[in-house]
Scaffold this motif. Structure first.
Motif, PDB file in Angstrom:
ATOM      1  N   VAL A 116      56.429  84.047 -32.450  1.00  0.00           N
ATOM      2  CA  VAL A 116      55.639  85.275 -32.601  1.00  0.00           C
ATOM      3  C   VAL A 116      55.741  86.067 -31.309  1.00  0.00           C
ATOM      4  N   ARG A 117      56.263  87.276 -31.408  1.00  0.00           N
ATOM      5  CA  ARG A 117      56.506  88.107 -30.238  1.00  0.00           C
ATOM      6  C   ARG A 117      55.573  89.317 -30.247  1.00  0.00           C
ATOM      7  N   GLY A 118      54.781  89.442 -29.195  1.00  0.00           N
ATOM      8  CA  GLY A 118      53.960  90.626 -29.009  1.00  0.00           C
ATOM      9  C   GLY A 118      54.729  91.681 -28.248  1.00  0.00           C
ATOM     10  N   HIS A 119      54.424  92.958 -28.525  1.00  0.00           N
ATOM     11  CA  HIS A 119      55.188  94.053 -27.932  1.00  0.00           C
ATOM     12  C   HIS A 119      54.373  94.867 -26.929  1.00  0.00           C
ATOM     13  N   HIS A 120      53.099  95.033 -27.169  1.00  0.00           N
ATOM     14  CA  HIS A 120      52.252  95.849 -26.277  1.00  0.00           C
ATOM     15  C   HIS A 120      50.914  95.135 -26.077  1.00  0.00           C
ATOM     16  N   PRO A 121      50.770  94.295 -25.023  1.00  0.00           N
ATOM     17  CA  PRO A 121      51.770  93.960 -24.002  1.00  0.00           C
ATOM     18  C   PRO A 121      52.754  92.920 -24.514  1.00  0.00           C
ATOM     19  N   ALA A 122      53.833  92.727 -23.764  1.00  0.00           N
ATOM     20  CA  ALA A 122      54.863  91.772 -24.152  1.00  0.00           C
ATOM     21  C   ALA A 122      54.342  90.348 -24.020  1.00  0.00           C
ATOM     22  N   SER A 123      54.575  89.538 -25.043  1.00  0.00           N
ATOM     23  CA  SER A 123      54.168  88.135 -25.033  1.00  0.00           C
ATOM     24  C   SER A 123      54.997  87.394 -26.067  1.00  0.00           C
ATOM     25  N   GLN A 124      54.980  86.067 -25.982  1.00  0.00           N
ATOM     26  CA  GLN A 124      55.695  85.266 -26.967  1.00  0.00           C
ATOM     27  C   GLN A 124      55.060  83.893 -27.084  1.00  0.00           C
ATOM     28  N   SER A 125      54.873  83.446 -28.354  1.00  0.00           N
ATOM     29  CA  SER A 125      54.428  82.091 -28.659  1.00  0.00           C
ATOM     30  C   SER A 125      55.431  81.491 -29.624  1.00  0.00           C
ATOM     31  N   SER A 126      55.918  80.297 -29.312  1.00  0.00           N
ATOM     32  CA  SER A 126      56.929  79.709 -30.182  1.00  0.00           C
ATOM     33  C   SER A 126      56.854  78.192 -30.123  1.00  0.00           C
ATOM     34  N   GLY A 127      57.477  77.563 -31.105  1.00  0.00           N
ATOM     35  CA  GLY A 127      57.509  76.110 -31.149  1.00  0.00           C
ATOM     36  C   GLY A 127      57.633  75.593 -32.566  1.00  0.00           C
ATOM     37  N   ILE A 128      57.536  74.279 -32.715  1.00  0.00           N
ATOM     38  CA  ILE A 128      57.545  73.617 -34.012  1.00  0.00           C
ATOM     39  C   ILE A 128      56.145  73.662 -34.599  1.00  0.00           C
ATOM     40  N   GLY A 129      56.016  74.164 -35.818  1.00  0.00           N
ATOM     41  CA  GLY A 129      54.718  74.272 -36.461  1.00  0.00           C
ATOM     42  C   GLY A 129      54.247  72.960 -37.057  1.00  0.00           C
ATOM     43  N   ASP A 130      53.094  72.995 -37.687  1.00  0.00           N
ATOM     44  CA  ASP A 130      52.517  71.799 -38.300  1.00  0.00           C
ATOM     45  C   ASP A 130      53.377  71.336 -39.480  1.00  0.00           C
ATOM     46  N   PRO A 131      53.910  70.109 -39.447  1.00  0.00           N
ATOM     47  CA  PRO A 131      54.768  69.633 -40.530  1.00  0.00           C
ATOM     48  C   PRO A 131      53.962  69.343 -41.796  1.00  0.00           C
ATOM     49  N   MET A 132      54.660  69.332 -42.916  1.00  0.00           N
ATOM     50  CA  MET A 132      54.045  69.052 -44.216  1.00  0.00           C
ATOM     51  C   MET A 132      54.868  68.016 -44.969  1.00  0.00           C
ATOM     52  N   THR A 133      54.188  67.266 -45.809  1.00  0.00           N
ATOM     53  CA  THR A 133      54.871  66.325 -46.690  1.00  0.00           C
ATOM     54  C   THR A 133      54.044  66.140 -47.953  1.00  0.00           C
ATOM     55  N   GLY A 134      54.704  65.815 -49.051  1.00  0.00           N
ATOM     56  CA  GLY A 134      53.973  65.647 -50.306  1.00  0.00           C
ATOM     57  C   GLY A 134      54.893  65.396 -51.478  1.00  0.00           C
ATOM     58  N   PHE A 135      54.329  65.446 -52.675  1.00  0.00           N
ATOM     59  CA  PHE A 135      55.061  65.069 -53.886  1.00  0.00           C
ATOM     60  C   PHE A 135      54.858  66.098 -54.977  1.00  0.00           C
ATOM     61  N   ALA A 136      55.698  66.000 -56.007  1.00  0.00           N
ATOM     62  CA  ALA A 136      55.542  66.787 -57.224  1.00  0.00           C
ATOM     63  C   ALA A 136      55.885  65.912 -58.417  1.00  0.00           C
ATOM     64  N   ILE A 137      55.252  66.199 -59.544  1.00  0.00           N
ATOM     65  CA  ILE A 137      55.514  65.484 -60.794  1.00  0.00           C
ATOM     66  C   ILE A 137      55.511  66.499 -61.929  1.00  0.00           C
ATOM     67  N   TRP A 138      56.403  66.353 -62.908  1.00  0.00           N
ATOM     68  CA  TRP A 138      56.500  67.337 -63.973  1.00  0.00           C
ATOM     69  C   TRP A 138      57.070  66.701 -65.243  1.00  0.00           C
ATOM     70  N   TYR A 139      56.919  67.444 -66.350  1.00  0.00           N
ATOM     71  CA  TYR A 139      57.532  67.060 -67.616  1.00  0.00           C
ATOM     72  C   TYR A 139      57.884  68.336 -68.362  1.00  0.00           C
ATOM     73  N   LYS A 140      58.594  68.211 -69.480  1.00  0.00           N
ATOM     74  CA  LYS A 140      59.026  69.366 -70.261  1.00  0.00           C
ATOM     75  C   LYS A 140      58.424  69.268 -71.663  1.00  0.00           C
ATOM     76  N   PRO A 141      57.360  70.051 -71.962  1.00  0.00           N
ATOM     77  CA  PRO A 141      56.785  70.026 -73.307  1.00  0.00           C
ATOM     78  C   PRO A 141      57.734  70.563 -74.368  1.00  0.00           C
ATOM     79  N   THR A 142      58.643  71.460 -73.955  1.00  0.00           N
ATOM     80  CA  THR A 142      59.707  71.957 -74.827  1.00  0.00           C
ATOM     81  C   THR A 142      60.985  72.018 -73.991  1.00  0.00           C
ATOM     82  N   PRO A 143      62.154  72.137 -74.631  1.00  0.00           N
ATOM     83  CA  PRO A 143      63.397  72.208 -73.850  1.00  0.00           C
ATOM     84  C   PRO A 143      63.456  73.399 -72.899  1.00  0.00           C
ATOM     85  N   ASP A 144      62.690  74.468 -73.183  1.00  0.00           N
ATOM     86  CA  ASP A 144      62.741  75.676 -72.362  1.00  0.00           C
ATOM     87  C   ASP A 144      61.508  75.860 -71.490  1.00  0.00           C
ATOM     88  N   ALA A 145      60.713  74.827 -71.304  1.00  0.00           N
ATOM     89  CA  ALA A 145      59.485  74.950 -70.507  1.00  0.00           C
ATOM     90  C   ALA A 145      59.292  73.715 -69.632  1.00  0.00           C
TER      91      ALA A 145
END
Length: 282
Positions: free
Chosen positions: A111-140
């Protein structure tokens, strides 16, 4: 007859978990607004596979919505954000009619500020998780996903609090060319280190795409979120619209481009961003 699933769809699968809390500095976009056409057009009864996605956006924080819903001058900074994501997909032997996925996401933020000049940077908060799904019809496709965001990022860009992002998602192939993909869910979070207690955020994301050729698929985007008011944070909301283009470049790769801009809001940053996503499947 249109195939129910092709490898090119894999590259768009489950890209819905970026901007609900990459950083208080960077998150002008609404929750899960990274999704595109075919995002949840997922298979069942398949062999395990993997996906790598590199997502990036440039956001101009030159406007915000005040408590009256009027546009006001923002901080004027520019946020440049990347997201590196690995996903593993599989079908359990006990039930070949459902699909599962687990993913790990590492954000990179500047994130770069312009007036006044500044900068904050780095690795953000990581995420992890899951998903589960099924198909009630062939097109959904109908499914559920849930992710945990861990406050382990660099000090300059960490939100400093735990989050849970849970949502329902669905995809409907309306015709050979038209497709609708969407989600709706909540972001639950605890207190930040500075004592601020963010409220629960509801969000929904809608995409309507039209496949004009084997290569090109333009789409319309609509994103909305509303945050609950707490003792330390005012409630707010935002409605964003966008235009995008998905390029089905190869069977195992795709590129998605999108411009997003806020339509209205209250006590919320205004979205004004260019978005890019590259997906590779193996």
């Amino acid at each position: 007859m249109r195939p129910l699933f092709t490898p090119r769809h894999l590259g768009t699968a489950l890209c819905a978990l970026l901007l609900a809390g990459l950083s208080g500095l960077a998150a002008a976009q609404t929750t899960f607004d990274v999704i595109g056409p075919h995002e949840y057009d997922l298979p069942i009864d398949f062999k395990p596979f993997n996906v790598f996605v590199q997502y990036a956006y440039v956001q101009r924080n030159n406007r915000l919505f005040d408590g009256s819903g009027d546009r006001a001058k923002g901080p004027g900074s520019t946020a440049i954000v990347g997201l590196s994501k690995y996903v593993h997909f599989w079908t359990p032997e006990s039930n070949r009619n459902i699909g599962l996925a687990w993913e790990v996401i590492v954000p990179e933020i500047s994130v770069r500020g312009h007036h006044p000049a500044s900068q904050s940077s780095g690795i953000g908060d990581p995420m992890t998780g899951f998903a589960i799904w099924y198909k009630p019809t062939p097109d959904a496709t109908v499914g559920f996903q849930s992710f945990v965001q861990i406050p382990a990022g660099d000090q300059d860009v960490s939100d400093t609090n735990w989050k849970n992002l849970s949502s329902l998602f669905w995809d409907v192939r309306l015709t050979e060319q038209w497709g609708w993909t969407a989600d709706a869910g909540f972001v639950f979070q605890d207190d930040k280190n500075d004592g601020t207690k963010p409220g629960t955020v509801f969000h929904t994301n809608q995409r309507l795409g039209y496949r004009v050729s084997p290569l090109l698929e333009p789409f319309l985007a609509l994103d909305y979120e509303r945050g609950k008011r707490t003792s330390t944070v005012d409630g707010g909301h935002a409605l964003d619209g966008g235009l995008g283009l998905m390029l089905h470049t190869f069977d195992n790769q795709s590129i998605t481009l999108r411009y997003a801009k806020s339509i209205r809001g209250e006590n919320h940053a205004a979205n004004n961003s260019f978005n890019l996503k590259y997906a590779y499947v193996w």
